[in-house]
Design an enzyme around this catalytic site. Structure first.
Site, PDB file in Angstrom:
ATOM      1  N   ILE A 159       0.835  -1.204   0.000  1.00  0.00           N
ATOM      2  CA  ILE A 159       0.000   0.000   0.000  1.00  0.00           C
ATOM      3  C   ILE A 159       0.869   1.252   0.000  1.00  0.00           C
ATOM      4  O   ILE A 159       0.638   2.191  -0.758  1.00  0.00           O
ATOM      5  CB  ILE A 159      -0.952   0.003   1.210  1.00  0.00           C
ATOM      6  CG1 ILE A 159      -1.896  -1.205   1.153  1.00  0.00           C
ATOM      7  CG2 ILE A 159      -1.753   1.298   1.256  1.00  0.00           C
ATOM      8  CD1 ILE A 159      -2.713  -1.407   2.417  1.00  0.00           C
ATOM      9  N   ALA A 238      -4.120   2.758   8.220  1.00  0.00           N
ATOM     10  CA  ALA A 238      -3.440   1.524   8.633  1.00  0.00           C
ATOM     11  C   ALA A 238      -4.174   0.900   9.819  1.00  0.00           C
ATOM     12  O   ALA A 238      -5.215   0.273   9.648  1.00  0.00           O
ATOM     13  CB  ALA A 238      -1.977   1.819   8.951  1.00  0.00           C
ATOM     14  N   ARG A 239      -3.656   1.107  11.029  1.00  0.00           N
ATOM     15  CA  ARG A 239      -4.308   0.620  12.240  1.00  0.00           C
ATOM     16  C   ARG A 239      -4.216   1.689  13.311  1.00  0.00           C
ATOM     17  O   ARG A 239      -3.209   2.409  13.417  1.00  0.00           O
ATOM     18  CB  ARG A 239      -3.642  -0.672  12.751  1.00  0.00           C
ATOM     19  CG  ARG A 239      -3.831  -1.870  11.853  1.00  0.00           C
ATOM     20  CD  ARG A 239      -5.287  -2.291  11.786  1.00  0.00           C
ATOM     21  NE  ARG A 239      -5.472  -3.439  10.900  1.00  0.00           N
ATOM     22  CZ  ARG A 239      -6.651  -3.918  10.534  1.00  0.00           C
ATOM     23  NH1 ARG A 239      -7.757  -3.331  10.956  1.00  0.00           N
ATOM     24  NH2 ARG A 239      -6.738  -4.954   9.744  1.00  0.00           N
ATOM     25  N   ASP A 263      -9.397   6.534   8.970  1.00  0.00           N
ATOM     26  CA  ASP A 263     -10.278   5.483   8.462  1.00  0.00           C
ATOM     27  C   ASP A 263     -10.316   4.301   9.428  1.00  0.00           C
ATOM     28  O   ASP A 263     -11.063   3.356   9.210  1.00  0.00           O
ATOM     29  CB  ASP A 263      -9.798   5.019   7.079  1.00  0.00           C
ATOM     30  CG  ASP A 263     -10.758   4.046   6.415  1.00  0.00           C
ATOM     31  OD1 ASP A 263     -11.971   4.346   6.380  1.00  0.00           O
ATOM     32  OD2 ASP A 263     -10.307   2.982   5.941  1.00  0.00           O
ATOM     33  N   GLU A 268     -14.361  -0.221  16.705  1.00  0.00           N
ATOM     34  CA  GLU A 268     -15.147   0.081  15.501  1.00  0.00           C
ATOM     35  C   GLU A 268     -16.529  -0.528  15.632  1.00  0.00           C
ATOM     36  O   GLU A 268     -16.653  -1.743  15.748  1.00  0.00           O
ATOM     37  CB  GLU A 268     -14.413  -0.448  14.263  1.00  0.00           C
ATOM     38  CG  GLU A 268     -13.066   0.256  14.063  1.00  0.00           C
ATOM     39  CD  GLU A 268     -12.328  -0.172  12.806  1.00  0.00           C
ATOM     40  OE1 GLU A 268     -12.751  -1.165  12.152  1.00  0.00           O
ATOM     41  OE2 GLU A 268     -11.330   0.478  12.458  1.00  0.00           O
ATOM     42  N   HIS A 287     -13.739   2.828   8.084  1.00  0.00           N
ATOM     43  CA  HIS A 287     -12.854   1.719   7.688  1.00  0.00           C
ATOM     44  C   HIS A 287     -13.272   1.151   6.321  1.00  0.00           C
ATOM     45  O   HIS A 287     -13.558  -0.037   6.177  1.00  0.00           O
ATOM     46  CB  HIS A 287     -12.865   0.612   8.747  1.00  0.00           C
ATOM     47  CG  HIS A 287     -11.622  -0.231   8.718  1.00  0.00           C
ATOM     48  ND1 HIS A 287     -11.203  -0.973   9.788  1.00  0.00           N
ATOM     49  CD2 HIS A 287     -10.707  -0.449   7.729  1.00  0.00           C
ATOM     50  CE1 HIS A 287     -10.085  -1.623   9.483  1.00  0.00           C
ATOM     51  NE2 HIS A 287      -9.768  -1.309   8.234  1.00  0.00           N
ATOM     52  N   ILE A 288     -13.281   2.028   5.323  1.00  0.00           N
ATOM     53  CA  ILE A 288     -13.749   1.635   3.998  1.00  0.00           C
ATOM     54  C   ILE A 288     -12.635   1.652   2.961  1.00  0.00           C
ATOM     55  O   ILE A 288     -12.890   1.594   1.755  1.00  0.00           O
ATOM     56  CB  ILE A 288     -14.896   2.554   3.519  1.00  0.00           C
ATOM     57  CG1 ILE A 288     -14.455   4.035   3.539  1.00  0.00           C
ATOM     58  CG2 ILE A 288     -16.136   2.344   4.367  1.00  0.00           C
ATOM     59  CD1 ILE A 288     -15.479   4.982   2.934  1.00  0.00           C
ATOM     60  N   GLY A 289     -11.387   1.715   3.407  1.00  0.00           N
ATOM     61  CA  GLY A 289     -10.282   1.797   2.458  1.00  0.00           C
ATOM     62  C   GLY A 289     -10.297   0.700   1.417  1.00  0.00           C
ATOM     63  O   GLY A 289      -9.981   0.936   0.249  1.00  0.00           O
TER      64      GLY A 289
END
Length: 323
Positions: A159, A238-239, A263, A268, A287-289
């Site tokens: 990525i 990422a996280r 994101d 979540e 979180h839609i990457g």
């Protein structure tokens, strides 16, 4: 093999039926789909009894702690995604003779494009402008032109490399850092490798792309964040665990950086009360990457991992971090 998906999400049901359940059935296997939650640990463990494998989507969180040791028939955990360590205790699985597989690279371009989209959203204050117009108001707040500015990319995996290439194509001066030096791969990238502290000092935009491991937890510290320019933007696709979110939120509340885009979150969905929602240039996405049609291949790959394991040729096996 008998496979169970306990944490099925209705939005994925048609994709999984077409790309996973049918191919598994054709290969002589059976996947049973349930749309249940992991909160009731005993019910989750009971649901898995007698199955050879678990197909985990993991939108709702990690497997319960007692799960692996409480399902004696379990031979395989097929994780639908890359970061299996976040959702499965891989070391425990290994000790129990359970194989864990993942999908190492399925959405690199999709996530990278989302990171770039978030970068533009903050730089040009797009969501803020949308809110102004929808409210029947008319105000023009100054944005940032990205061409000629410095993009710092933390992590040169699949990525990160995509983001580096796109940033350079936009005319940005790119710097990057990775925990492990990759001379051959990095020699092909535009931009230059710098130390992590220098990256944070010189970058106008910092985009995070390292995986979450014990070594990267809290990597982006309060000290690093504090060295950002007042005009800087931070993007995290990422996280959450790699970032000191308290320090970031303090910077936003004190207007010490231009803006940020997230994101990923500690939990979540996130606890809304903990987010600095009053900051006009904080962009948040759920979180839609990886959520594109092309990236949906992740479900099929996780299914093919099951078939490969059953055929005695396991692939995409995840090992414990201590190995």
């Amino acid at each position: 093999m008998r496979i169970v998906c306990i944490d099925g999400e209705r939005q994925y049901a048609d994709i999984v039926k077409r790309d996973v359940i049918e191919p598994l059935r054709a290969a002589g296997h059976q996947l049973d789909w349930f749309e249940e939650r992991f909160e009731d640990v005993d019910a989750t463990i009971a649901r898995a009894q007698g199955y050879d494998a678990v197909y985990i989507i993991a939108d709702q969180g990690p497997l319960p702690e007692r799960f692996l040791s409480s399902v004696p028939s379990l031979k395989l955990v097929s994780f639908v995604g890359t970061g299996a360590h976040r959702f499965v205790n891989v070391a425990e699985a290994e000790s129990l003779g359970i194989t864990v597989t993942n999908v190492p690279d399925f959405a690199s371009r999709s996530v990278a494009e989302h990171a770039i989209a978030l970068m533009f959203s903050v730089a040009r204050r797009v969501p803020e402008g949308d809110r102004i117009v929808r409210a029947g108001e008319w105000a023009k707040h100054q944005g940032l032109k990205l061409r000629g500015r410095t993009l710092g990319v933390v992590g040169t995996g699949a990525i990160g490399r995509e983001v580096i290439q796109m940033g350079a194509a936009l005319g940005m001066d790119v710097v990057f850092w990775n925990r492990t030096e990759r001379p051959e791969a990095e020699a092909e990238l535009p931009g230059r490798r710098v130390a992590l502290d220098e990256l944070f000092r010189v970058s106008d935009v910092v985009s995070l792309h390292v995986t979450h491991t014990p070594e990267t937890e809290g990597l982006v510290s309060a000290e690093l964040l504090g060295s950002l320019k007042p005009s800087a933007i931070l993007v995290n696709t990422a996280r959450d665990e790699i970032l000191d979110r308290t320090a970031l939120f303090a910077l936003l509340r004190e207007d010490r950086i231009f803006g940020a885009a997230l994101d990923v979150f500690e939990t979540e969905p996130p606890e809304i009360s903990e987010l600095p929602l009053d900051h006009p240039n904080l962009v948040l996405t759920p979180h839609i990457g990886f959520h594109t049609d092309e990236a949906d291949e992740v479900f099929a790959i996780a299914g093919r991992n099951i078939i490969a394991f059953a055929d005695g040729t396991p692939r995409n096996v995840v090992h414990s971090i201590t190995q």
